[in-house]
Design a protein around this motif. Structure first.
Motif, PDB file in Angstrom:
ATOM      1  N   MET A   4       0.853  -1.200   0.000  1.00  0.00           N
ATOM      2  CA  MET A   4       0.000   0.000   0.000  1.00  0.00           C
ATOM      3  C   MET A   4       0.878   1.235   0.000  1.00  0.00           C
ATOM      4  O   MET A   4       2.009   1.209   0.474  1.00  0.00           O
ATOM      5  CB  MET A   4      -0.845  -0.043   1.276  1.00  0.00           C
ATOM      6  CG  MET A   4      -1.938   0.988   1.335  1.00  0.00           C
ATOM      7  SD  MET A   4      -3.548   0.210   1.501  1.00  0.00           S
ATOM      8  CE  MET A   4      -4.628   1.564   1.200  1.00  0.00           C
TER       9      MET A   4
ATOM     10  N   HIS B 139     -12.907  -4.960  14.092  1.00  0.00           N
ATOM     11  CA  HIS B 139     -12.198  -5.919  14.963  1.00  0.00           C
ATOM     12  C   HIS B 139     -11.867  -5.298  16.311  1.00  0.00           C
ATOM     13  O   HIS B 139     -11.989  -5.937  17.355  1.00  0.00           O
ATOM     14  CB  HIS B 139     -10.935  -6.427  14.267  1.00  0.00           C
ATOM     15  CG  HIS B 139     -11.209  -7.155  12.993  1.00  0.00           C
ATOM     16  ND1 HIS B 139     -10.886  -6.640  11.750  1.00  0.00           N
ATOM     17  CD2 HIS B 139     -11.828  -8.335  12.763  1.00  0.00           C
ATOM     18  CE1 HIS B 139     -11.284  -7.501  10.819  1.00  0.00           C
ATOM     19  NE2 HIS B 139     -11.857  -8.526  11.405  1.00  0.00           N
TER      20      HIS B 139
ATOM     21  N   ILE C  24      -4.090   4.470   8.042  1.00  0.00           N
ATOM     22  CA  ILE C  24      -3.580   5.647   7.332  1.00  0.00           C
ATOM     23  C   ILE C  24      -4.714   6.562   6.873  1.00  0.00           C
ATOM     24  O   ILE C  24      -4.475   7.665   6.399  1.00  0.00           O
ATOM     25  CB  ILE C  24      -2.708   5.262   6.105  1.00  0.00           C
ATOM     26  CG1 ILE C  24      -3.475   4.327   5.167  1.00  0.00           C
ATOM     27  CG2 ILE C  24      -1.400   4.641   6.553  1.00  0.00           C
ATOM     28  CD1 ILE C  24      -2.746   4.053   3.844  1.00  0.00           C
ATOM     29  N   SER C  25      -5.962   6.084   7.004  1.00  0.00           N
ATOM     30  CA  SER C  25      -7.111   6.849   6.515  1.00  0.00           C
ATOM     31  C   SER C  25      -7.670   7.778   7.593  1.00  0.00           C
ATOM     32  O   SER C  25      -8.150   7.317   8.631  1.00  0.00           O
ATOM     33  CB  SER C  25      -8.199   5.863   6.058  1.00  0.00           C
ATOM     34  OG  SER C  25      -9.488   6.412   6.199  1.00  0.00           O
TER      35      SER C  25
ATOM     36  N   PHE D 145       4.507   1.330   8.948  1.00  0.00           N
ATOM     37  CA  PHE D 145       5.945   1.351   8.686  1.00  0.00           C
ATOM     38  C   PHE D 145       6.650   2.552   9.313  1.00  0.00           C
ATOM     39  O   PHE D 145       7.873   2.591   9.370  1.00  0.00           O
ATOM     40  CB  PHE D 145       6.212   1.285   7.177  1.00  0.00           C
ATOM     41  CG  PHE D 145       5.869  -0.060   6.601  1.00  0.00           C
ATOM     42  CD1 PHE D 145       6.707  -1.145   6.781  1.00  0.00           C
ATOM     43  CD2 PHE D 145       4.683  -0.256   5.913  1.00  0.00           C
ATOM     44  CE1 PHE D 145       6.391  -2.397   6.278  1.00  0.00           C
ATOM     45  CE2 PHE D 145       4.348  -1.506   5.403  1.00  0.00           C
ATOM     46  CZ  PHE D 145       5.209  -2.578   5.577  1.00  0.00           C
TER      47      PHE D 145
ATOM     48  N   MET E 261      -8.278  -9.041   6.891  1.00  0.00           N
ATOM     49  CA  MET E 261      -8.905  -8.805   5.597  1.00  0.00           C
ATOM     50  C   MET E 261      -7.796  -8.714   4.541  1.00  0.00           C
ATOM     51  O   MET E 261      -7.480  -7.659   4.023  1.00  0.00           O
ATOM     52  CB  MET E 261      -9.776  -7.538   5.581  1.00  0.00           C
ATOM     53  CG  MET E 261     -10.752  -7.516   4.420  1.00  0.00           C
ATOM     54  SD  MET E 261     -11.924  -6.152   4.597  1.00  0.00           S
ATOM     55  CE  MET E 261     -12.218  -5.789   2.861  1.00  0.00           C
TER      56      MET E 261
END
Ligand code: SAH
Length: 243
Positions: free
Chosen positions: A1, A78, A94-95, A116, A131
């Motif tokens: 990503m 979750h 990250i959203s 990261f 997922m």
């Protein structure tokens, strides 16, 4: 990503999650790829509760213990179940829009962060990536970076629970043999781009990995991979234990 933090203007999945949270419905979350035909993610699925989760996700939630990091937590499905079970969890994504929704839904600790670039040191007993959680690694060449990060953030004896799929079934011929170009890139390396209404995301790399390849990388970088459970369609849950 794309490992940079997203901004609202290029956060289609976050926008879809925000719409669904606000109104109980959402438009089409469209997924494009240079390898596949256009597809769609049912936004409702991102809000699934324990009952509607895949069996291997339920297993991962049950096995998670100690201080847990839910990495790429999305709507917080979750993290909320873990809290219900009385477990301690930090959720990251990250959203920005997803994090906002997680906080509104009652996730106690949710932050916009890129796995990261996390600063945590020996903080977690369990890292959850669910997922097709291996997707966040992006490409096989990022495996070293990924395992080094896990070594940094996990406590001694810590474990990562990750689900993934072996995409080899996409290359199966009618006679049952596989047509895979061994000279090409690894067949589980995929690129995606998402769009929700007018919000277009940037293209990102997403890794699907078969268990054997995952095991090889794990042992190379100081982890032991264990096959915990197999799903119905080439999917599986793995535990990666730090040695
Ligand atoms: N785990 C959730 C969401 C899965 S979608 C669920 O099962 O419903 C993958 C999520 O990972 C997206 O919300 C995306 O924004 C997030 N993500 C992608 N790369 C990431 C990274 N480097 N660090 C943290 N989150 C990431």
């Amino acid at each position: 990503m794309d490992t940079a933090l997203l901004q609202e203007k290029n956060d289609p999945m976050g926008k879809a999650i925000a719409d669904y949270f606000a109104t109980g419905k959402a438009g089409k979350l469209r997924v494009f790829s240079s390898q596949f035909d256009e597809d769609e993610i049912p936004v409702k699925h991102l809000f699934r509760t324990f009952r509607d989760m895949a069996k291997l996700e339920q297993t991962a939630l049950k096995l998670a213990q100690g201080k847990i990091l839910d990495c790429g937590a999305g709507s917080g499905c979750h993290a909320l179940e873990l809290q219900q079970m009385g477990k301690e969890v930090d959720a990251i994504d990250i959203s920005p829009l997803s994090v906002e929704v997680m906080l509104k839904r009652g996730v106690v600790s949710a932050a916009q962060a890129d796995l990261f670039n996390m600063a945590a040191v020996q903080e977690y007993d369990t890292v959850l990536m669910l997922m097709n959680g291996s997707g966040i690694i992006g490409k096989l060449e990022n495996m070293e970076k990924f395992f080094m990060k896990m070594k940094q953030i996990l406590r001694p004896g810590g474990v990562v629970f990750m689900d993934s799929s072996d995409l080899k079934y996409l290359f199966e011929d009618e006679d049952g043999s596989y047509v895979i170009n061994l000279a090409g890139d690894y067949y589980g390396e995929v690129d995606f781009r998402m769009q929700y209404k007018q919000v277009k995301g940037n293209a990102f790399d997403w890794l699907y990995i078969d268990f054997q390849t995952l095991s090889l990388y794990a042992s190379k970088f100081g982890f032991k991979a264990e096959l915990i459970e197999e799903g119905k369609h080439y999917d599986y849950l793995a535990a990666l234990r730090m040695l």
